[in-house]
Design a protein around this motif. Structure first.
Motif, PDB file in Angstrom:
ATOM      1  N   TRP A 144       0.825  -1.204   0.000  1.00 56.49           N
ATOM      2  CA  TRP A 144       0.000   0.000   0.000  1.00 56.49           C
ATOM      3  C   TRP A 144       0.864   1.261   0.000  1.00 56.49           C
ATOM      4  O   TRP A 144       0.547   2.238  -0.691  1.00 56.49           O
ATOM      5  CB  TRP A 144      -0.909  -0.032   1.227  1.00 56.49           C
ATOM      6  CG  TRP A 144      -1.797   1.172   1.357  1.00 56.49           C
ATOM      7  CD1 TRP A 144      -1.568   2.299   2.079  1.00 56.49           C
ATOM      8  CD2 TRP A 144      -3.066   1.365   0.719  1.00 56.49           C
ATOM      9  NE1 TRP A 144      -2.600   3.185   1.950  1.00 56.49           N
ATOM     10  CE2 TRP A 144      -3.542   2.640   1.121  1.00 56.49           C
ATOM     11  CE3 TRP A 144      -3.839   0.610  -0.130  1.00 56.49           C
ATOM     12  CZ2 TRP A 144      -4.765   3.138   0.696  1.00 56.49           C
ATOM     13  CZ3 TRP A 144      -5.064   1.105  -0.561  1.00 56.49           C
ATOM     14  CH2 TRP A 144      -5.513   2.362  -0.155  1.00 56.49           C
ATOM     15  N   LYS A 192      -1.650   7.275  -5.869  1.00 58.45           N
ATOM     16  CA  LYS A 192      -3.036   7.568  -5.487  1.00 58.45           C
ATOM     17  C   LYS A 192      -4.014   6.867  -6.422  1.00 58.45           C
ATOM     18  O   LYS A 192      -5.015   6.295  -5.970  1.00 58.45           O
ATOM     19  CB  LYS A 192      -3.268   9.080  -5.513  1.00 58.45           C
ATOM     20  CG  LYS A 192      -4.672   9.486  -5.080  1.00 58.45           C
ATOM     21  CD  LYS A 192      -4.834  10.994  -5.059  1.00 58.45           C
ATOM     22  CE  LYS A 192      -6.242  11.379  -4.626  1.00 58.45           C
ATOM     23  NZ  LYS A 192      -6.423  12.864  -4.594  1.00 58.45           N
ATOM     24  N   ARG A 215      -4.128   3.198  -5.604  1.00 62.91           N
ATOM     25  CA  ARG A 215      -4.884   2.925  -4.377  1.00 62.91           C
ATOM     26  C   ARG A 215      -6.390   2.973  -4.637  1.00 62.91           C
ATOM     27  O   ARG A 215      -7.139   2.137  -4.144  1.00 62.91           O
ATOM     28  CB  ARG A 215      -4.505   3.937  -3.295  1.00 62.91           C
ATOM     29  CG  ARG A 215      -3.090   3.768  -2.764  1.00 62.91           C
ATOM     30  CD  ARG A 215      -2.765   4.812  -1.711  1.00 62.91           C
ATOM     31  NE  ARG A 215      -1.405   4.643  -1.201  1.00 62.91           N
ATOM     32  CZ  ARG A 215      -0.837   5.423  -0.306  1.00 62.91           C
ATOM     33  NH1 ARG A 215      -1.531   6.449   0.209  1.00 62.91           N
ATOM     34  NH2 ARG A 215       0.401   5.194   0.101  1.00 62.91           N
ATOM     35  N   VAL A 216      -6.811   3.958  -5.424  1.00 65.04           N
ATOM     36  CA  VAL A 216      -8.243   4.061  -5.758  1.00 65.04           C
ATOM     37  C   VAL A 216      -8.692   2.828  -6.529  1.00 65.04           C
ATOM     38  O   VAL A 216      -9.757   2.245  -6.247  1.00 65.04           O
ATOM     39  CB  VAL A 216      -8.512   5.347  -6.558  1.00 65.04           C
ATOM     40  CG1 VAL A 216      -9.948   5.349  -7.086  1.00 65.04           C
ATOM     41  CG2 VAL A 216      -8.260   6.578  -5.705  1.00 65.04           C
ATOM     42  N   HIS A 272      -7.312  -0.131  -6.482  1.00 68.99           N
ATOM     43  CA  HIS A 272      -7.261  -1.290  -5.597  1.00 68.99           C
ATOM     44  C   HIS A 272      -8.502  -1.355  -4.716  1.00 68.99           C
ATOM     45  O   HIS A 272      -9.133  -2.421  -4.586  1.00 68.99           O
ATOM     46  CB  HIS A 272      -6.001  -1.214  -4.732  1.00 68.99           C
ATOM     47  CG  HIS A 272      -5.918  -2.272  -3.675  1.00 68.99           C
ATOM     48  ND1 HIS A 272      -5.616  -3.580  -3.953  1.00 68.99           N
ATOM     49  CD2 HIS A 272      -6.120  -2.206  -2.318  1.00 68.99           C
ATOM     50  CE1 HIS A 272      -5.619  -4.283  -2.840  1.00 68.99           C
ATOM     51  NE2 HIS A 272      -5.919  -3.470  -1.824  1.00 68.99           N
ATOM     52  N   VAL A 273      -8.860  -0.237  -4.106  1.00 71.75           N
ATOM     53  CA  VAL A 273     -10.030  -0.214  -3.228  1.00 71.75           C
ATOM     54  C   VAL A 273     -11.291  -0.514  -4.028  1.00 71.75           C
ATOM     55  O   VAL A 273     -12.177  -1.270  -3.581  1.00 71.75           O
ATOM     56  CB  VAL A 273     -10.143   1.145  -2.517  1.00 71.75           C
ATOM     57  CG1 VAL A 273     -11.462   1.251  -1.761  1.00 71.75           C
ATOM     58  CG2 VAL A 273      -8.974   1.351  -1.564  1.00 71.75           C
ATOM     59  N   LYS A 274     -11.390   0.046  -5.230  1.00 75.64           N
ATOM     60  CA  LYS A 274     -12.566  -0.183  -6.071  1.00 75.64           C
ATOM     61  C   LYS A 274     -12.704  -1.671  -6.406  1.00 75.64           C
ATOM     62  O   LYS A 274     -13.792  -2.251  -6.310  1.00 75.64           O
ATOM     63  CB  LYS A 274     -12.451   0.653  -7.349  1.00 75.64           C
ATOM     64  CG  LYS A 274     -13.613   0.475  -8.309  1.00 75.64           C
ATOM     65  CD  LYS A 274     -13.394   1.310  -9.555  1.00 75.64           C
ATOM     66  CE  LYS A 274     -14.525   1.087 -10.564  1.00 75.64           C
ATOM     67  NZ  LYS A 274     -14.306   1.870 -11.809  1.00 75.64           N
ATOM     68  N   THR A 275     -11.596  -2.283  -6.801  1.00 76.85           N
ATOM     69  CA  THR A 275     -11.623  -3.710  -7.141  1.00 76.85           C
ATOM     70  C   THR A 275     -12.015  -4.557  -5.934  1.00 76.85           C
ATOM     71  O   THR A 275     -12.846  -5.458  -6.039  1.00 76.85           O
ATOM     72  CB  THR A 275     -10.237  -4.156  -7.650  1.00 76.85           C
ATOM     73  OG1 THR A 275      -9.926  -3.457  -8.854  1.00 76.85           O
ATOM     74  CG2 THR A 275     -10.205  -5.654  -7.921  1.00 76.85           C
ATOM     75  N   GLU A 276     -11.432  -4.237  -4.780  1.00 77.53           N
ATOM     76  CA  GLU A 276     -11.719  -5.019  -3.579  1.00 77.53           C
ATOM     77  C   GLU A 276     -13.179  -4.882  -3.154  1.00 77.53           C
ATOM     78  O   GLU A 276     -13.830  -5.876  -2.800  1.00 77.53           O
ATOM     79  CB  GLU A 276     -10.803  -4.563  -2.442  1.00 77.53           C
ATOM     80  CG  GLU A 276      -9.327  -4.865  -2.654  1.00 77.53           C
ATOM     81  CD  GLU A 276      -8.954  -6.245  -2.160  1.00 77.53           C
ATOM     82  OE1 GLU A 276      -9.507  -6.691  -1.138  1.00 77.53           O
ATOM     83  OE2 GLU A 276      -8.117  -6.893  -2.806  1.00 77.53           O
ATOM     84  N   VAL A 277     -13.705  -3.676  -3.196  1.00 75.36           N
ATOM     85  CA  VAL A 277     -15.096  -3.468  -2.775  1.00 75.36           C
ATOM     86  C   VAL A 277     -16.055  -4.180  -3.722  1.00 75.36           C
ATOM     87  O   VAL A 277     -17.006  -4.852  -3.286  1.00 75.36           O
ATOM     88  CB  VAL A 277     -15.411  -1.963  -2.694  1.00 75.36           C
ATOM     89  CG1 VAL A 277     -16.911  -1.734  -2.487  1.00 75.36           C
ATOM     90  CG2 VAL A 277     -14.624  -1.305  -1.569  1.00 75.36           C
ATOM     91  N   ILE A 295      -9.775  -5.840   2.246  1.00 78.01           N
ATOM     92  CA  ILE A 295     -10.987  -5.057   1.998  1.00 78.01           C
ATOM     93  C   ILE A 295     -12.106  -5.922   1.445  1.00 78.01           C
ATOM     94  O   ILE A 295     -13.264  -5.828   1.886  1.00 78.01           O
ATOM     95  CB  ILE A 295     -10.677  -3.890   1.045  1.00 78.01           C
ATOM     96  CG1 ILE A 295      -9.642  -2.954   1.672  1.00 78.01           C
ATOM     97  CG2 ILE A 295     -11.952  -3.114   0.707  1.00 78.01           C
ATOM     98  CD1 ILE A 295      -9.210  -1.814   0.767  1.00 78.01           C
ATOM     99  N   THR A 305     -15.631  -6.505   3.217  1.00 77.10           N
ATOM    100  CA  THR A 305     -16.840  -6.081   2.513  1.00 77.10           C
ATOM    101  C   THR A 305     -17.839  -7.215   2.407  1.00 77.10           C
ATOM    102  O   THR A 305     -19.054  -7.020   2.574  1.00 77.10           O
ATOM    103  CB  THR A 305     -16.479  -5.560   1.112  1.00 77.10           C
ATOM    104  OG1 THR A 305     -15.534  -4.497   1.228  1.00 77.10           O
ATOM    105  CG2 THR A 305     -17.715  -5.065   0.388  1.00 77.10           C
TER     106      THR A 305
END
Length: 614
Positions: free
Chosen positions: A65, A70, A73-74, A76-81, A384, A388
């Motif tokens: 991480w 940036k 990271r966005v 990564h978070v989008k894929t995980e959620v 994440i 989720t």
């Protein structure tokens, strides 16, 4: 569903819509699915369900991480959620189906799913792994709880499940303290293949329950909905269209079944049972409650004479099956995401999760290998997505429970049949058949089209597969696994014992030297002395061991041999290859036993008779 993890590669092979990773024992199944190593082209071939924006794992592992930009990271978070939301809709129907398998009400499994999933995701040692209520836990619980006497209720003895789950969590904590996770490597492939097959059969047989007592148009409608669910779940991910992978096929199957039930079956004057008909979700069951404060449970059952024995037995079994499945899943996910795992943290977090789940009236759980595989294959590498998923399951039971009541029970049966198909190790069937064919020439002639018998199949391994499969169905998973491991250990010990060779040579000074090549341990110790000609040997004899003394039995055998030479006024010097002096036995037995039968060749360990006068 489960897979064995040794020889597992991250798979340019078919991964079913729910729970299968195909290893090299069952690659013949790929032809049936239309995906072979030669034809596989990655995500575009349609054999791997994918999330909308999931990134394909390149095999190099994800960036930490702190090293991400940036934008990364966005993304990564989008894929995980998105992966977490997607897997939520696959886990909910599975958990409900596992509740019926365990003879408990669906809230017992769903609360366990999000409690175990959330704690293991946040504190566990394997990011990217999905946890929850599993078929393995349900299969164990079903052996202790009979089917409910009333439709939609819990089986008799449900009150004993919760202390058993708590006790299982405590045992997991004890395993963590002693480092028991490392012993997972003792489970061989043949045992895991039988484990998968037996679990698949147990889950498959449980799907017959909703159809019992049904007949006429109702039975026909149920079978139709089951078939539609199966076909939808199996073949929707294979449609060559990116939109076919936006949602999990299990959710599409459930929605299709609801449409058929309320759009076709009921307007036609017929009906089939839904979850609301057999085990309705209500506002009273949306929040977890400590089981000892829940008025629906009779706490007097806990004080009956047999209760403690059942709790201890069930707790040990749940602990064993949970640790085995979770550690195997850890190995699979580690291969997928290319990041290190902490097996000890996997076990400790699972122990804490089960203690809390049991306290709050859940059936407990462990890692879910099918959903974890889907997560890893589609770019889920962090915590994440599992968090989720757990939160999503909680939201479904707290806010969306009226929708769960609409799901036809026969649709859940269809979903679980597909899970069974992908849980069963079909390649092991060909292996077991091949083991009974006399030679490789006959195996080649018996191959027809894509069906090919594996060459060089081992009959003993085939027997272990069959033994574990049958034992799982007849008794339970834990007895089957431990029995299979014992059989494999006996086979290894016997084969190793046949490799011990003792050679002898007369030295120029007249002394005799024996050289033992191989392992000296309990399986070779009993008759070790028969390899020596004690009466004919000269007064000076040397024994060289090419390997260290393995156990107490080996030390006793050497002590016995030395005593036999001493009794005949001869000297035996025992050395280890590469050692500078005589071998001092670390495991030498204690002295002081009587030995009245030495003259007849019966030796009692620990006694070295005095030399007789010449």
């Amino acid at each position: 569903s489960l897979v064995s993890h040794r020889r597992l590669s991250v798979l340019p092979y078919h991964v079913g819509p729910m729970d299968a990773v195909v290893d090299d024992v069952s690659r013949a199944q790929d032809v049936e699915y239309g995906c072979t190593p030669a034809s596989h082209t990655g995500r575009r071939c349609g054999c791997i369900p994918s999330a909308p924006t999931a990134a394909v794992n390149t095999g190099l592992g994800p960036l930490p991480w702190a090293e991400m930009s940036k934008a990364q990271r966005v993304a990564h978070v989008k894929t995980e959620v998105l992966l977490g939301i997607t897997i939520t809709f696959a886990q909910v129907p599975e958990s409900v189906a596992f509740a019926f398998l365990a003879h408990v009400r669906p809230p017992v499994a769903l609360h366990a799913a999000w409690i175990v999933g959330l704690i293991c995701a946040a504190l566990g040692g394997r990011p990217g792994m999905i946890n929850g209520a599993t078929g393995a836990f349900a299969a164990i619980i079903a052996t202790f709880i009979p089917p409910p006497s009333t439709v939609g209720g819990n089986g008799e003895g449900i009150e004993l499940v919760f202390p058993s789950v708590i006790f299982a969590g405590v045992l997991m904590g004890a395993l963590w303290l002693v480092g028991g996770a490392r012993y997972i490597t003792l489970i061989p492939e043949s045992v895991m293949a039988g484990f998968c097959n037996g679990l698949a059969i147990v889950i498959g047989l449980a799907q017959l329950h909703p159809f019992r007592g049904k007949s006429g148009p109702e039975l026909g409608c149920m079978l139709t909905i089951t078939l539609i669910s199966m076909l939808t779940m199996e073949f929707v991910p294979r449609i060559p269209c990116k939109y076919s992978k936006l949602v999990p096929s299990s959710l599409v199957a459930i929605v299709s079944a609801i449409i058929v039930e309320f759009g076709i079956v009921r307007p036609s004057g017929f009906r089939t049972d839904t979850i609301g008909d057999v085990a309705q979700f209500t506002s009273e069951s949306v929040y977890p409650t400590p089981f000892f404060l829940d008025s629906q449970y009779d706490m007097g059952v806990l004080w009956k004479p047999h209760a403690l024995g059942i709790i201890v037995q069930q707790g040990f079994m749940l602990c064993a099956v949970g640790v085995i499945e979770s550690l195997l899943t850890t190995e699979v996910v580690t291969e997928l995401v290319k990041t290190p795992a902490d097996s000890a943290a996997v076990v400790s977090s699972m122990g804490l999760a089960n203690v809390l789940s049991g306290m709050l009236g859940g059936m407990g759980g462990n890692a879910m290998i099918g959903l974890s595989t889907i997560n890893g294959l589609n770019g889920g590498t962090g915590r994440i997505a599992p968090i989720t998923t757990a939160v999503g399951v909680m939201v479904c039971i707290v806010r969306a429970y009226p929708l769960l009541n609409l799901i036809p029970v026969s649709a859940l049966a269809g979903v679980m049949v597909v899970v069974v198909v992908h849980t069963f190790k079909w390649g092991s069937v060909a292996y077991m058949l091949s083991a009974f064919v006399p030679s490789d020439d006959h195996r080649q002639r018996a191959s027809v089209g894509p069906f090919r018998l594996p060459l060089g199949a081992d009959r003993y391994d085939a027997f272990i597969m069959a033994f574990v499969t049958v034992t799982t169905v007849v008794t339970n998973l834990v007895y089957a696994v431990f029995g299979g491991v014992v059989l494999a250990a006996i086979r290894y010990a016997w084969d190793t014992s046949q490799q011990l060779v003792v050679d002898d040579v007369i030295l120029p000074d007249g002394a005799k030297r024996y050289t033992a090549r191989g392992d000296l341990f309990f399986a070779t110790a009993m008759r070790f002395h028969t390899r020596f000609t004690v009466d004919e040997d000269p007064e000076c004899v040397e024994l060289i061991l090419d390997r260290p003394v393995a156990d107490y039995s080996a030390a006793v055998a050497l002590d016995k041999l030395r005593a036999m030479y001493t009794q005949r006024n001869k000297e035996l010097v025992i050395t280890h290859a590469g050692a500078s002096g005589p071998l001092h036995l670390k495991h030498a037995p204690p002295k002081g036993y009587d030995n009245d039968d030495q003259d007849r060749g019966h030796y009692v360990p620990g006694v070295v008779p005095k030399r007789s006068e010449p």
